[in-house]
Design a protein around this motif. Sequence first.
Motif, PDB file in Angstrom:
ATOM      1  N   GLY A 182     -17.994  20.169  -0.368  1.00 47.54           N
ATOM      2  CA  GLY A 182     -18.310  21.549  -0.044  1.00 47.54           C
ATOM      3  C   GLY A 182     -18.015  21.896   1.404  1.00 47.54           C
ATOM      4  O   GLY A 182     -17.840  21.023   2.260  1.00 47.54           O
ATOM      5  N   ALA A 183     -18.017  23.198   1.683  1.00 48.74           N
ATOM      6  CA  ALA A 183     -17.676  23.684   3.009  1.00 48.74           C
ATOM      7  C   ALA A 183     -18.623  23.156   4.089  1.00 48.74           C
ATOM      8  O   ALA A 183     -18.234  23.027   5.252  1.00 48.74           O
ATOM      9  CB  ALA A 183     -17.673  25.213   3.025  1.00 48.74           C
ATOM     10  N   ALA A 184     -19.858  22.828   3.715  1.00 51.23           N
ATOM     11  CA  ALA A 184     -20.854  22.410   4.714  1.00 51.23           C
ATOM     12  C   ALA A 184     -20.444  21.154   5.470  1.00 51.23           C
ATOM     13  O   ALA A 184     -20.877  20.948   6.600  1.00 51.23           O
ATOM     14  CB  ALA A 184     -22.203  22.190   4.036  1.00 51.23           C
ATOM     15  N   VAL A 185     -19.621  20.309   4.869  1.00 51.25           N
ATOM     16  CA  VAL A 185     -19.216  19.091   5.580  1.00 51.25           C
ATOM     17  C   VAL A 185     -18.028  19.347   6.511  1.00 51.25           C
ATOM     18  O   VAL A 185     -17.781  18.561   7.430  1.00 51.25           O
ATOM     19  CB  VAL A 185     -18.882  17.922   4.623  1.00 51.25           C
ATOM     20  N   TRP A 186     -17.293  20.425   6.270  1.00 51.48           N
ATOM     21  CA  TRP A 186     -16.076  20.686   7.022  1.00 51.48           C
ATOM     22  C   TRP A 186     -16.265  21.699   8.148  1.00 51.48           C
ATOM     23  O   TRP A 186     -15.555  21.646   9.150  1.00 51.48           O
ATOM     24  CB  TRP A 186     -14.980  21.258   6.110  1.00 51.48           C
TER      25      TRP A 186
END
Length: 204
Positions: free
Chosen positions: A106-110
């Motif tokens: 998901g976007a939260a890691v990037w």
Amino acid sequence: MSDKSRLKVGLFIGTVREERLSLRVSRFIETQLRKRHFEVYVLDPEEIQFPVLRKPMHHYSDPSQAPQWLVECNEEIKSCDCYVFVTGEYNHCIPSALTNLVDHFGAAVWNYKPSGIVCYSSGIYGGMRAAMQMRSLTGHHGCLSVSEIMGCPQVQNALDPDGKPVNGKIRKIYESNARRLIDEVEWYGRALKNHRSRCPPPQP
């Protein structure tokens, strides 16, 4: 350079096809990153064989229920300060192995981190059509790509299987292009790392 001041970069190899050229490119850019004292985390979908996406990491309400390999990759990606994506170009598109890999997370890691794009092809355009699609993908995940793109046309004639330029002229060109890309990734990576420590990113 102290470990505390080093930036950690995630280097993503974008293809798994037989006789892939991505290893030549990734080996070259990894060498350049290490010369600049980056800590390099390499994620190769040939070594960690991501299945066709069915359930991404962020769809597990209980992360402990996710496969261990997925949890470990998620933590490594999350710990990076910046990213470099090595993409070929298949049918004018990003290779499916690369999008399948990225879509597992998901976007939260990037997000709130920069990325750089290194593209290549066996033809004269150097994978630039795939690079434009990578700009969209990285933008969606919040790891916006820097303005510099390192394009590698006819890479089979430029780098040997170990990622070494085949002659001095090509070495000069490739090292200059890599330096410009890494300069931008490093600057944004350090700036955003410093800012995240002082001003935590918004939470969804």
